[in-house]
Design an enzyme around this catalytic site. Sequence first.
Site, PDB file in Angstrom:
ATOM      1  N   HIS A 126       8.091  10.600  41.118  1.00 18.50           N
ATOM      2  CA  HIS A 126       7.733  11.553  40.062  1.00 18.50           C
ATOM      3  C   HIS A 126       6.442  11.038  39.412  1.00 18.50           C
ATOM      4  O   HIS A 126       6.221   9.829  39.338  1.00 18.50           O
ATOM      5  CB  HIS A 126       8.884  11.559  39.047  1.00 18.50           C
ATOM      6  N   ASP A 203      13.193   3.838  38.368  1.00 20.00           N
ATOM      7  CA  ASP A 203      13.194   5.118  37.666  1.00 20.00           C
ATOM      8  C   ASP A 203      14.553   5.764  37.941  1.00 20.00           C
ATOM      9  O   ASP A 203      14.787   6.312  39.009  1.00 20.00           O
ATOM     10  CB  ASP A 203      12.046   5.987  38.195  1.00 20.00           C
ATOM     11  N   GLN A 206      17.152  10.355  37.579  1.00 21.19           N
ATOM     12  CA  GLN A 206      18.039  11.254  38.317  1.00 21.19           C
ATOM     13  C   GLN A 206      19.279  10.544  38.849  1.00 21.19           C
ATOM     14  O   GLN A 206      20.031  11.136  39.627  1.00 21.19           O
ATOM     15  CB  GLN A 206      17.291  11.911  39.495  1.00 21.19           C
ATOM     16  N   LYS A 229      18.569  14.582  30.490  1.00 15.85           N
ATOM     17  CA  LYS A 229      19.011  14.967  31.833  1.00 15.85           C
ATOM     18  C   LYS A 229      20.482  14.625  32.054  1.00 15.85           C
ATOM     19  O   LYS A 229      20.993  14.719  33.165  1.00 15.85           O
ATOM     20  CB  LYS A 229      18.160  14.252  32.891  1.00 15.85           C
ATOM     21  N   CYS A 369       6.420  17.910  39.403  1.00 10.82           N
ATOM     22  CA  CYS A 369       5.767  16.642  39.012  1.00 10.82           C
ATOM     23  C   CYS A 369       5.799  15.625  40.136  1.00 10.82           C
ATOM     24  O   CYS A 369       6.011  14.431  39.908  1.00 10.82           O
ATOM     25  CB  CYS A 369       6.400  16.040  37.766  1.00 10.82           C
TER      26      CYS A 369
HETATM   27  C1  LIG Z   1      12.721  11.136  38.980  1.00 16.37           C
HETATM   28  C2  LIG Z   1      12.179  11.428  37.616  1.00 16.37           C
HETATM   29  N1  LIG Z   1      11.478  10.495  36.964  1.00 16.37           N
HETATM   30  C3  LIG Z   1      10.989  10.701  35.749  1.00 16.37           C
HETATM   31  C4  LIG Z   1      11.162  11.901  35.095  1.00 16.37           C
HETATM   32  C5  LIG Z   1      10.547  12.071  33.760  1.00 16.37           C
HETATM   33  O1  LIG Z   1      11.482  12.229  32.774  1.00 16.37           O
HETATM   34  P1  LIG Z   1      11.010  12.550  31.299  1.00 16.37           P
HETATM   35  O2  LIG Z   1      10.214  13.813  31.381  1.00 16.37           O
HETATM   36  O3  LIG Z   1      12.275  12.716  30.543  1.00 16.37           O
HETATM   37  O4  LIG Z   1      10.194  11.407  30.836  1.00 16.37           O
HETATM   38  C6  LIG Z   1      11.875  12.906  35.733  1.00 16.37           C
HETATM   39  C7  LIG Z   1      12.116  14.231  35.137  1.00 16.37           C
HETATM   40  O5  LIG Z   1      11.297  15.028  34.831  1.00 16.37           O
HETATM   41  C8  LIG Z   1      12.388  12.669  37.015  1.00 16.37           C
HETATM   42  O6  LIG Z   1      13.061  13.624  37.671  1.00 16.37           O
END
Ligand SMILES: Cc1ncc(COP(=O)(O)O)c(C=O)c1O
Lengths: 415, 129
Positions: A126, A203, A206, A229, A369
């Site tokens: 991401h 990270d 998910q 999430k 993203c």
């Molecule tokens: C795999 C992953 N990493 C990071 C993020 C970023 O999360 P956030 O927007 O809550 O910082 C997301 C979700 O958008 C994600 O799916």
Amino acid sequence: MPTPYFRPLDVESIRKDFPIFATTPPLAFLDNAASTQTPRPVVEAMDSYYDTYRSNIHRGIYRISEEATEQYERARDKVAQLINAPRSRQIVFTRNTTESINLVAYSWGSANIQEGDEIVLTVMEHHSNLVPWQLLAQRTGAVLRFMEITDEGLLDFTQLQDLLTEKTKLVAIGHVSNVLGTINPIQSIITAAHAVGAKVVVDAAQSVPHFQVDVQQLDCDFLAFSGHKMCGPTGIGVLYGKVELLEEMPPFLGGGSMIRSVERDISSYAELPAKFEAGTPSIAEAIGLGHTVDYITQANLAALQVHEQELLKYAHHRLQDIEGITLYGPSSPHQKAGVISFNLEGIHPHDVAGVLDTHGIAVRAGHHCAQPLMKWLDVIATVRASFYLYNTIEEVDRLYEGLCRTQKLLTRRRK
Amino acid sequence: MNIYQEELLDHYENPSNYGTLPNPDISHEEDNPLCGDRIRIDLIVEDDIITEVRFSGHGCTISQAAASMLTEEIDGKSLTEVKKLTRDDILDMVGIPLGPVRLKCALLALKVLKAGAYGIKGWPGEEDK
Ligand SMILES: Cc1ncc(COP(=O)(O)O)c(C=O)c1O
């Protein structure tokens, strides 16, 4: 080992905790990888803070401020328990995954990464686990290297030996891909990374919401996730770190709360985790997150995982019958969390999501993203359905029917 | 209101002025990197009047239908008139309420037109938001 017994999810009663599903026909919310719905108990916990003990934390010498502080710290304890962190002070509250990763990139990264050092990522990251490292590389002259993926959407392990060398200082890896749903075998990557002396950032945006994640078992150095999430509020995220790393790291943001004493020209800093929590934090949201942890652990994470697997298997089974559909990612649902990405031939993903919306079905369409991954898949965007504990088999049926109607409406004459 | 109205779908399926011109006086192409919509507009201009217009490209129904509607609107108009078109004019043509993401799809054709004809960068109508 015998499989531990647990009661299956009582989805019907769970859905009653979410007023957003009370409409007829009910909203089919299938965009949980982006953000989830919030149940009443979590909203009520936050209401109770606002209605009965609204105050700042860590400073008031009066009852309701002490209450707020206690609730805020209790939330930290619950989060620590959820991921089996040895101590609560290893849990730093941030705004979201993105901020957690940036904290590591700025604080740990600036102190530990030098020109020529290598940071290993994967092409399925991401943007929030990619751009912070790009910025760090630009600041320091470090080099980013990428683990590729196979046609099946799995990490290509044949490369790992070449990628991990004594130059590798950091591996930053997503536990579960938010596009493909792939569950990455991060345990073996962490072991391999440690063998060359590299640190590992996971990270877990998910993964933590969807199955049991144990930071001690994984032995990861840092782990980041978001409250929103996992049925929690927006504006609250978590960074877990190993104590010795967090203690050595310089502060990220400076200001109130993160200091021990302040002189005109210099300050000394507070102990963990306050050192990394400058300014008034998201108090209500942290308290809400604590109750979110209660909510999903009461539902039972193992039962939740089984439920999502069922939905995913059924979705694979139904959707793959649609003519002109391309499914992305592992063909076996067992290697995936509850995410299914696809495209319908000749129809723009925005239109798929747009038509589904007219049938009360919310899915995501776009690059999610993850533009490097889109490029690898050779698509501009995909449609993505993603599940959580309140989703049902009937909603998968509605998705299937919605897709058939989309095709009927839009596959007429023009390519 | 459902955004997939018959009129819009008709423009998507049977777009007006679809194609390219061999020797256009003005030709410009842009895309919206977020969703991959791409539109090119070719114009023949005589004494400030648009005498021929074509658009080509690909993308979602909204971006393509809005482009088709826009070319109908500007055919035979003067560049001076075209310069006055705003996002609200596009919204009127499309005739349905659009969320922020789809709005960008709808405005892509106008963006291409303005950038091609006047070198005006940025989303059209942003100045009158
Ligand atoms: C795999 C992953 N990493 C990071 C993020 C970023 O999360 P956030 O927007 O809550 O910082 C997301 C979700 O958008 C994600 O799916």
